[in-house]
Write an enzyme that holds these catalytic residues in place. Structure first.
Site, short mmCIF file in Angstrom:
data_model
loop_
_atom_site.label_atom_id
_atom_site.label_comp_id
_atom_site.label_asym_id
_atom_site.label_seq_id
_atom_site.Cartn_x
_atom_site.Cartn_y
_atom_site.Cartn_z
N ALA A 66 36.61 35.64 39.52
CA ALA A 66 37.63 35.42 40.74
C ALA A 66 36.84 35.94 41.69
CB ALA A 66 38.78 36.50 40.31
N GLY A 109 36.45 35.97 35.34
CA GLY A 109 37.41 34.82 35.29
C GLY A 109 36.88 33.43 35.09
N GLU A 112 36.70 33.40 31.60
CA GLU A 112 38.29 33.30 30.96
C GLU A 112 38.51 31.78 31.11
OE1 GLU A 112 39.30 36.57 33.49
OE2 GLU A 112 40.05 37.87 31.64
N GLU A 132 34.39 42.92 34.61
CA GLU A 132 35.43 43.48 35.50
C GLU A 132 35.26 44.98 35.44
OE1 GLU A 132 35.93 40.93 33.21
OE2 GLU A 132 37.20 39.20 34.13
#
Ligand code: CO8
Length: 259
Positions: A66, A109, A112, A132
């Protein structure tokens, strides 16, 4: 179709190729990029000429997560009321198969997002990780959920708790996160080959297989087996089951109508 800022798209026969294209930020998944991705995926899902989708990035990065700069000053209440990044789940609603072709970094992300796809192929220099925790947050889009199902508890704990133990392509293949590893320069072509194979089968039957396998993650075994058997029985209502089995009996290639 509207102009895309963060994606490149291309079709080869019945296969769509979607390339994450934000090179200056290693394809960091800013929300604008993800909105474009959702829209493009939805369009291909509704496009009768497309049977499967390949999602890839650059040789350096599938996606480095992200967008940290975009989210760093956000607060809990706005995250909650706006359901921050809730739209990331839309890609899991796509009915057609998506093959992730991962070269380079698939972090946070990015890892993911790859796990939201149906098959992951990796280039030999790919790196999978969930950093993260080093940013003072936790994975938010499946890193503590799908990763466990892919590689088991101990590896998932090690990856997510340290934030710095990453999986190489080979390790990811051995652990079952990735189904195949290829030299980086042929990765996308190999993913397209597999996507073509799938796209030339019966689309509704392909969608039933995807649906049934995904159901295995959501249900106890007996309910999953029931779901599978009902779908199996239902395939006999399709023209493509008649065609597929007739072709076998007649020793010829099946000619599926796709829809
Ligand atoms: N966000 C924003 N910018 C990024 C990101 C990112 N995740 N990753 C890289 N960039 C930018 C860098 O800031 C840099 O920009 P600039 O040139 O303007 O400084 C550019 O991309 C190139 O990066 P580097 O110079 O750092 O390249 P290196 O080769 O030195 O390092 C790394 C590559 C190791 C990948 C490094 O960039 C890195 O560690 N990136 C961050 C990885 C990370 O922590 N990812 C996790 C992010 S958090 C997350 O994904 C949470 C997901 C939650 C989803 C919830 C949904 C509901």
């Amino acid at each position: 179709s509207p102009k895309l800022e963060y994606l490149l798209t291309e079709t080869r026969g019945r296969v769509a190729i979607v390339t994450l294209h934000r090179p200056k930020a290693l394809n960091a998944l800013c929300s604008e990029l993800f909105y474009e991705l959702n829209q493009v995926m939805k369009d291909y899902d509704n496009n009768k000429d497309i049977g499967a989708i390949v999602l890839t990035g650059s040789e350096r990065a599938f996606a480095a997560g992200a967008d940290i700069k975009q989210m760093k000053d956000r607060h809990f209440i706005e995250n909650y009321t706006e359901d921050f990044l809730g739209h990331w789940t839309q890609i899991t609603k796509v009915r057609k198969p998506i093959i992730a072709a991962v070269n380079g970094f698939a972090l946070g992300g990015g890892c993911e997002l790859a796990m939201m796809c149906d098959i992951i192929y990796a280039g030999d220099k790919a790196v999978f990780g969930q950093p993260e925790i080093k940013l003072g947050t936790i994975p938010g889009a499946g890193g503590t959920q799908r990763l466990v199902k892919a590689v088991g508890k101990s590896k998932a704990m090690e990856i997510c708790l340290t934030g710095s133990v990453n999986l190489s392509a080979e390790e990811a293949e051995r652990a079952g996160l990735v189904s195949r590893v290829f030299p980086a320069d042929v990765l996308v072509d190999e993913a397209v080959k597999t996507a073509e194979k799938i796209a030339n089968l019966s689309l509704p039957i392909v969608e039933m297989v995807k649906d049934s396998i995904n159901t295995s993650f959501e249900t106890p075994l007996s309910a999953g087996l029931n779901f599978e058997r009902r779908l199996f029985q239902a395939t006999f209502a399709s023209q493509d089951q008649k065609e597929g089995m007739a072709a076998f009996a007649e020793k010829r290639k099946a000619n599926f109508v796709h829809n």
